[in-house]
Scaffold this active site. Structure first.
Site, mmCIF file in Angstrom:
data_model
loop_
_atom_site.group_PDB
_atom_site.id
_atom_site.type_symbol
_atom_site.label_atom_id
_atom_site.label_comp_id
_atom_site.label_asym_id
_atom_site.label_seq_id
_atom_site.Cartn_x
_atom_site.Cartn_y
_atom_site.Cartn_z
ATOM 1 N N ASP A 1 0.852 -1.176 0.000
ATOM 2 C CA ASP A 1 0.000 0.000 0.000
ATOM 3 C C ASP A 1 0.897 1.238 0.000
ATOM 4 O O ASP A 1 1.832 1.316 -0.788
ATOM 5 C CB ASP A 1 -0.939 -0.065 1.218
ATOM 6 C CG ASP A 1 -1.964 1.039 1.276
ATOM 7 O OD1 ASP A 1 -2.768 1.144 0.336
ATOM 8 O OD2 ASP A 1 -1.979 1.797 2.260
ATOM 9 N N TYR B 1 -2.307 10.196 4.080
ATOM 10 C CA TYR B 1 -3.381 10.835 3.309
ATOM 11 C C TYR B 1 -3.235 12.343 3.173
ATOM 12 O O TYR B 1 -3.473 12.902 2.094
ATOM 13 C CB TYR B 1 -4.727 10.450 3.933
ATOM 14 C CG TYR B 1 -4.930 8.962 3.918
ATOM 15 C CD1 TYR B 1 -5.171 8.285 2.725
ATOM 16 C CD2 TYR B 1 -4.802 8.200 5.077
ATOM 17 C CE1 TYR B 1 -5.307 6.907 2.685
ATOM 18 C CE2 TYR B 1 -4.942 6.820 5.049
ATOM 19 C CZ TYR B 1 -5.187 6.186 3.854
ATOM 20 O OH TYR B 1 -5.303 4.823 3.825
ATOM 21 N N HIS C 1 -6.712 -6.160 -1.834
ATOM 22 C CA HIS C 1 -5.693 -5.181 -1.463
ATOM 23 C C HIS C 1 -4.780 -5.709 -0.360
ATOM 24 O O HIS C 1 -3.678 -5.193 -0.170
ATOM 25 C CB HIS C 1 -6.389 -3.890 -1.016
ATOM 26 C CG HIS C 1 -5.477 -2.720 -0.876
ATOM 27 N ND1 HIS C 1 -4.700 -2.251 -1.914
ATOM 28 C CD2 HIS C 1 -5.205 -1.905 0.179
ATOM 29 C CE1 HIS C 1 -3.994 -1.207 -1.517
ATOM 30 N NE2 HIS C 1 -4.279 -0.977 -0.250
#
Length: 305
Positions: free
Chosen positions: A102, A229, A289
């Site tokens: 990720d 983020y 994922h």
């Protein structure tokens, strides 16, 4: 699991939690994603130690058992790159394989560009390489796209704050295990996309959830929301943004990331080879994922070879 040893490494004023197993001459350092911690690599660490490798994973600053930074809302990718270098130096690791999942793929690739003499090769799962640049997903995806929501200061804090940490982790694992990009409607928050009675993925146990929940109960989500983020778009001004070391990308065939704009070019197109000339790409048809937890053997054979 009892074979994995735990210690703390001083990185400036912070103590970072490091998990380690094995004593082989070649070392593999694992970089986790969200909502993960060192524990997400438990299967690979034990298998690689049994194959003669030294396997290391650490909790990023503000994650798991590692100290939080003094100003979590200013944490950047550069901080993680500096932490990674400090961990390698503290453990006397001159050259390593890097494995990133990720957003852990980003520091793996960039570290190999900035410190090629320290990297034998890179394996990434779920995210291909893209040169650093401005954040652009707001141009292509709707307002309810989970990353856009989590980038908004206070929005995710209020959403997550309705639940305990264990429930937040549960919901994110369920969302990220699906093949559709998590996108909320205007009158929804991201946590509302998961019904309370939705079962966990078959490969993710209640014991696993309890482990993650307890560690996020300790750390909270403040640093995790900032990095990655809210820190997307950091400039690096790389003179050569090409990954020169040998690289393997492992993608799950049902990973929702495959539906992100531009991802196909970075996994299957000529652009992928231009940016990472020594790239091999492997698709796991049923993989999500979380392919490294769903199919723990992924990447182990390739590293051993």
């Amino acid at each position: 699991m009892d074979r994995i040893q735990h210690k703390f490494v001083d990185v400036g004023a912070l103590k970072l939690h490091v998990a380690e197993i094995g004593t082989g001459p070649n070392a593999v350092v694992f970089l986790h994603g969200f909502p993960e911690i060192w524990y997400s690599w438990r299967h690979q660490m034990i298998a690689l130690a049994d194959a003669g490798f030294r396997a290391i994973s650490f909790d990023y600053r503000g994650y798991g058992l590692s100290d939080p930074p003094p100003e979590p809302d200013k944490t950047t990718l550069s901080d993680l790159l500096n932490d990674l270098l400090a961990v390698l130096d503290a453990l006397a690791l001159s050259k390593v394989f890097l494995v990133g999942k990720d957003f852990g793929a980003r520091p793996a690739y960039l570290f190999s560009i900035l410190n090629p003499e320290r990297v034998l090769g890179v394996v990434t799962l779920g995210v291909p390489y893209a040169p650093p640049g401005p954040f652009v997903y707001h141009k292509y995806l709707p307002e309810g796209f989970y990353i856009l929501r989590w980038r908004e200061p206070g929005r995710a804090e209020a959403d997550f704050g309705r639940f305990d940490a264990k429930t937040v982790v549960r919901n994110v694992y369920i969302l990220f295990s699906r093949s559709e990009i998590p996108i909320a409607n205007e009158n929804q928050e991201i946590m509302d996309l998961v019904e309370p009675d939705t079962p966990l993925p078959a490969w993710f146990t209640e014991e696993d959830l309890a482990t993650y929940g307890a560690l996020y109960e300790k750390s909270g989500f403040q640093t995790a929301l900032q990095f990655p983020y809210r820190s997307f778009g950091e400039a690096f001004n790389l003179p050569d943004p090409v990954v020169r070391v040998p690289a393997l990308l492992i993608m799950g065939g049902k990973d929702y990331v495959l539906k992100f704009p531009g991802i196909e070019d970075l996994t299957k197109g000529e652009k992928a080879k231009d940016l990472v000339p020594n790239l091999e790409v492997t698709f796991t048809p049923e993989g999500t994922h979380f392919v490294q937890e769903q199919f723990p053997e992924q990447g182990i054979r390739e590293i051993c070879e």
